[in-house]
Design a protein around this motif. Structure first.
Motif, short mmCIF file in Angstrom:
data_model
loop_
_atom_site.label_atom_id
_atom_site.label_comp_id
_atom_site.label_asym_id
_atom_site.label_seq_id
_atom_site.Cartn_x
_atom_site.Cartn_y
_atom_site.Cartn_z
N ASP A 1 0.89 -1.68 0.05
CA ASP A 1 -0.01 0.24 -0.23
C ASP A 1 0.98 1.63 -0.41
O ASP A 1 0.76 1.99 -0.75
CB ASP A 1 -1.08 0.10 1.67
N ALA A 2 2.03 1.40 0.26
CA ALA A 2 2.84 2.11 1.02
C ALA A 2 3.45 2.77 -0.29
O ALA A 2 3.83 3.79 -0.90
CB ALA A 2 3.85 2.25 2.06
N ILE A 3 3.99 1.54 -0.83
CA ILE A 3 4.66 1.87 -2.43
C ILE A 3 4.03 2.63 -2.90
O ILE A 3 4.22 3.22 -4.43
CB ILE A 3 5.49 0.80 -2.63
N LEU A 4 3.22 1.60 -3.17
CA LEU A 4 1.65 1.83 -4.25
C LEU A 4 0.33 3.61 -4.57
O LEU A 4 0.79 4.18 -5.71
CB LEU A 4 0.55 1.30 -4.55
N ASP A 5 0.90 3.45 -2.46
CA ASP A 5 0.50 5.09 -3.19
C ASP A 5 0.91 5.89 -3.35
O ASP A 5 1.38 7.09 -3.69
CB ASP A 5 0.14 5.23 -0.74
N ARG A 6 2.85 6.10 -3.34
CA ARG A 6 4.04 6.84 -3.44
C ARG A 6 4.09 6.75 -5.42
O ARG A 6 4.24 7.99 -5.91
CB ARG A 6 4.95 6.76 -2.83
N LEU A 7 4.05 5.70 -5.40
CA LEU A 7 4.45 5.58 -7.06
C LEU A 7 3.26 5.78 -8.24
O LEU A 7 3.08 6.28 -9.30
CB LEU A 7 4.78 4.08 -6.97
N VAL A 8 1.71 5.32 -7.98
CA VAL A 8 1.16 5.42 -8.79
C VAL A 8 0.01 6.59 -9.15
O VAL A 8 -0.83 7.36 -9.98
CB VAL A 8 -0.66 4.02 -8.91
N SER A 9 -0.10 6.82 -7.93
CA SER A 9 -0.96 8.33 -7.41
C SER A 9 -0.21 9.77 -8.73
O SER A 9 0.68 9.86 -8.25
CB SER A 9 -1.40 9.07 -6.19
N GLY A 10 -1.66 9.99 -9.23
CA GLY A 10 -0.73 10.84 -10.37
C GLY A 10 0.61 10.63 -10.93
O GLY A 10 1.00 11.96 -11.94
N THR A 11 0.12 9.80 -11.78
CA THR A 11 1.30 8.64 -11.91
C THR A 11 0.53 9.31 -13.95
O THR A 11 -0.03 9.16 -14.54
CB THR A 11 1.93 7.74 -11.73
N HIS A 12 1.95 9.37 -14.84
CA HIS A 12 1.74 9.71 -16.62
C HIS A 12 2.28 7.66 -17.18
O HIS A 12 2.92 6.85 -16.25
CB HIS A 12 2.96 9.83 -16.89
N ARG A 13 1.06 7.42 -17.09
CA ARG A 13 0.76 5.87 -17.62
C ARG A 13 1.06 5.58 -18.93
O ARG A 13 -0.09 6.18 -19.87
CB ARG A 13 -0.22 4.79 -16.88
N ILE A 14 2.01 5.22 -19.71
CA ILE A 14 2.07 4.38 -20.84
C ILE A 14 1.70 2.67 -21.42
O ILE A 14 2.76 3.02 -20.44
CB ILE A 14 3.40 4.90 -21.85
N GLU A 15 0.79 2.55 -21.89
CA GLU A 15 1.23 0.46 -22.25
C GLU A 15 1.24 0.87 -22.96
O GLU A 15 0.57 0.99 -24.50
CB GLU A 15 -0.15 0.53 -21.49
N LEU A 16 2.53 0.08 -23.61
CA LEU A 16 2.84 -0.19 -24.70
C LEU A 16 2.01 -1.60 -25.16
O LEU A 16 1.45 -2.80 -24.41
CB LEU A 16 4.07 -0.28 -25.14
N LYS A 17 1.65 -1.55 -26.78
CA LYS A 17 0.86 -2.91 -26.86
C LYS A 17 2.01 -3.03 -29.20
O LYS A 17 2.76 -2.81 -29.04
CB LYS A 17 -0.71 -2.71 -27.22
N GLY A 18 0.83 -3.99 -28.57
CA GLY A 18 2.05 -4.67 -30.31
C GLY A 18 3.02 -6.25 -30.40
O GLY A 18 3.07 -6.20 -29.25
#
Length: 250
Positions: free
Chosen positions: A219-236
């Protein structure tokens, strides 16, 4: 003699760009037709360019980027999940200066590491410090640092760079010590420093990967990493396979 003395003093003052440009002007017949202001401006420009080039070289050497990548060479072919406008905005580097994070996910060979290195290269070109770290090796180094007393020093080094790239997140299993070490790294950067994570794991699987039987650290790690983060999901399809096919047809 006065000219030679001037050149010598420029080198002593470590104004190498000005010294070299001054010597070039002395050897150029056309330089005499320029005004003093124009010639002096050229000397200053050469010095500034030399210093900028040297600074970039130092930043790139310190970054130790795995790939020789740059944002100008990003492949925007359809189906990769990349938008030109979004990449152009991210390339400005405001997210790094504002201490925001970025997460790049996608299957093996989709170009996650290459894209991360392209952003790292761009940050160096903008005068920002970067450190590229593969998470498995980083955690090994931190584990060793506990025994030799250098843990806090390594943590401080990781905390001060403008952009920390953590590659291969989720590739190897974590134990209790490595989870807490990762939390310390993320926590040390949570106030104004940007972190870029690459991972094969979708973000929805991160909690189970980090948590095991202790969800508090996850919970502590995800709270600091994920909130308000730019996300790029590569596909293909794998970019390695595509390059291999191209080399065969060529």
């Amino acid at each position: 003699m006065m000219i030679q003395e001037t050149v010598r003093k420029l080198y002593e003052l470590k104004l190498y760009g000005m010294a070299k440009a001054f010597e070039d002007q002395l050897a150029s017949a056309g330089a005499g037709q320029l005004s003093f202001e124009e010639r002096f401006g050229m000397l200053v420009d050469h010095e500034a360019t030399l210093r900028e080039d040297r600074r970039l070289t130092r930043l790139l050497q310190a970054a130790k980027l795995k790939e020789n990548a740059c944002v100008e060479d990003i492949d925007f072919r359809p189906g990769r999940g990349l938008e030109r406008a979004e990449i152009a905005s991210l390339a400005l580097g405001r997210w790094i200066r504002n201490g925001l994070n970025m997460i790049v996910t996608g299957p093996t060979g989709s170009g996650k590491t290459w894209l991360a290195c392209a952003f790292g290269n761009q940050a160096c070109r903008q005068g920002m410090s970067v450190s590229f770290q593969r998470l498995p090796l980083l955690l090994e180094d931190l584990a060793v640092s506990h025994s030799d007393g250098s843990f806090r020093k390594k943590l401080a080094q990781l905390a001060k760079v403008d952009l920390l790239i953590v590659d291969d997140f989720g590739l190897s299993a974590l134990n209790a010590i490595s989870r807490h070490d990762l939390l310390e790294v993320i926590e040390s950067r949570s106030s104004g420093r940007a972190t870029l994570i690459t991972s094969q794991l979708p973000i929805s699987s991160w909690h189970s990967y980090l948590g095991d039987k202790n969800s508090t650290v996850a919970d502590a790690i995800l709270d600091r990493l994920v909130s308000g983060t730019h996300r790029i999901e590569l596909k293909g399809e794998s970019m390695r396979k595509q390059r291999s096919k191209k080399s065969i047809t060529d």
